[in-house]
Design a protein around this motif. Structure first.
Motif, PDB file in Angstrom:
ATOM      1  N   GLN A  80      46.334 -51.265  -1.697  1.00 18.91           N
ATOM      2  CA  GLN A  80      45.159 -51.798  -2.056  1.00 18.91           C
ATOM      3  C   GLN A  80      45.454 -53.410  -2.366  1.00 18.91           C
ATOM      4  OE1 GLN A  80      43.422 -53.214  -5.110  1.00 18.91           O
ATOM      5  NE2 GLN A  80      45.241 -52.755  -6.090  1.00 18.91           N
ATOM      6  N   ARG A  84      42.035 -53.145   1.740  1.00 18.24           N
ATOM      7  CA  ARG A  84      41.486 -51.943   1.615  1.00 18.24           C
ATOM      8  C   ARG A  84      42.391 -50.777   2.193  1.00 18.24           C
ATOM      9  NH1 ARG A  84      35.433 -49.742   2.893  1.00 18.24           N
ATOM     10  NH2 ARG A  84      35.641 -47.850   2.013  1.00 18.24           N
ATOM     11  N   ARG A  86      43.642 -47.525   4.295  1.00 15.25           N
ATOM     12  CA  ARG A  86      43.220 -46.544   5.334  1.00 15.25           C
ATOM     13  C   ARG A  86      44.080 -45.345   5.373  1.00 15.25           C
ATOM     14  NH1 ARG A  86      42.456 -50.636  10.091  1.00 15.25           N
ATOM     15  NH2 ARG A  86      44.814 -50.796   9.205  1.00 15.25           N
ATOM     16  N   ARG A  88      44.998 -43.834   7.990  1.00 12.23           N
ATOM     17  CA  ARG A  88      45.805 -43.966   8.998  1.00 12.23           C
ATOM     18  C   ARG A  88      47.145 -44.983   8.661  1.00 12.23           C
ATOM     19  NH1 ARG A  88      41.933 -47.168  12.943  1.00 12.23           N
ATOM     20  NH2 ARG A  88      41.906 -49.590  12.023  1.00 12.23           N
ATOM     21  N   ASP A  89      46.862 -45.832   7.633  1.00 10.02           N
ATOM     22  CA  ASP A  89      47.974 -46.852   7.169  1.00 10.02           C
ATOM     23  C   ASP A  89      49.235 -45.996   6.600  1.00 10.02           C
ATOM     24  OD1 ASP A  89      46.573 -49.015   7.959  1.00 10.02           O
ATOM     25  OD2 ASP A  89      45.723 -49.276   5.856  1.00 10.02           O
ATOM     26  N   ARG A  93      47.249 -39.675  10.668  1.00 13.03           N
ATOM     27  CA  ARG A  93      46.406 -39.705  11.850  1.00 13.03           C
ATOM     28  C   ARG A  93      47.078 -38.707  12.680  1.00 13.03           C
ATOM     29  NH1 ARG A  93      49.290 -44.643  11.252  1.00 13.03           N
ATOM     30  NH2 ARG A  93      51.232 -44.524  12.392  1.00 13.03           N
ATOM     31  N   ARG A 266      38.925 -37.280  11.358  1.00 11.51           N
ATOM     32  CA  ARG A 266      38.506 -38.705  11.126  1.00 11.51           C
ATOM     33  C   ARG A 266      39.619 -39.850  11.721  1.00 11.51           C
ATOM     34  NH1 ARG A 266      35.702 -39.440   5.445  1.00 11.51           N
ATOM     35  NH2 ARG A 266      37.886 -39.889   5.108  1.00 11.51           N
TER      36      ARG A 266
END
Length: 274
Positions: A80, A84, A86, A88-89, A93, A266
């Protein structure tokens, strides 16, 4: 001859997390520090409840789980700092199941062959004695199995492959980042009850997990393979029958799938290689 297809990457350079290389060792240092603090708090609560500072098996298991939680918090904290974060970072995924299974099988076969040769070279036992004092009694066995095969794979992959490997890749390249990550991964498993030479196969496993992440573009295969390996190691340490190990592996994968299913649904899928 046709060129080998490149492994899946984020859809664009802008989609890749811009994590600085120096944050990789800093994240590991902070993770170990926070894990120590969390464990100390667990031991303090245990002492207050039991009236004794002698750590019980339940306290040790809870402290181990708290350390896993510290790994996740630390990775999120450093992520962070540049925006922000995520899911998937960190590689959370979806990816091709067929591709994931194929690369998982190749990675584990490599570990079995090279790790087995190393164990034979130094005449090391195949079983890991470091969890012996945590698995006395049915309740302790169940709790330890959950921590070892569910919590640890998620937390360690999130920190080491999801954050540290990703942060190092832009500076050291895939091979260099995988080697550094593997060495660090082996180093954190230092234990008075574990022979030092035992850390080499663990470091090799860390390198292979990095390459698995690179080739699939997803952290899920790494978590799954880590859980399967830990289930096999745990069952071997407990001298379980093959079907007991199989049930543990299936249960661990089911628990991990239940925990991570919302993120899978998601998540943006990794692009298919050209």
């Amino acid at each position: 001859m046709s060129a080998v297809a490149a492994p899946p990457e984020p859809a664009s350079a802008a989609a890749a997390p811009a994590w600085r290389p120096w944050t990789a060792p800093a994240a590991l240092f902070l993770a170990l520090t926070v894990a120590f603090v969390f464990s100390a708090l667990v031991f303090a609560v245990g002492a207050a409840v039991t009236g004794s500072f002698d750590a019980t098996r339940g306290t040790k298991i809870a402290a181990t789980a708290a350390g896993d939680l510290a790994f996740v918090f630390t990775a999120l904290f450093f992520a962070q700092l540049t925006g922000r974060p995520r899911a998937r970072d960190f590689g959370l995924r979806p990816t091709s199941i067929r591709r994931a299974v194929g690369w998982m099988a190749l990675a584990y076969l490599t570990l079995i062959v090279l790790g087995g040769l190393w164990l034979r070279l130094f005449d090391l036992p195949a079983r890991d004695p470091s969890i012996d004092d945590l698995t006395v009694g049915p309740a302790a066995v169940v709790a330890t199995a959950i921590v070892v095969t569910v919590f640890a794979p998620i937390a360690e992959e999130f920190l080491f492959r999801g954050y540290i490997f990703t942060a190092l890749r832009g500076w050291a390249g895939v091979a260099g980042a995988a080697l550094i990550d593997g060495i660090l991964f082996g180093a954190i498993h230092v234990d008075p009850d574990r022979p030092a030479a035992f850390l080499v196969p663990l470091a090799l496993f860390g390198v292979l997990l990095c390459l698995l992440y690179w080739r699939t573009g997803s952290l899920y295969p790494c978590i799954a393979l880590h859980a399967l390996n830990n289930a096999l190691a745990f069952g071997n340490s407990e001298s379980w029958e093959w079907w007991q190990v199989g049930l543990l592996a299936i249960g661990a994968l089911a628990a991990i799938a239940a925990l991570l299913w919302p993120l899978w649904r998601r998540g943006d899928p990794t692009p298919v290689p050209a």
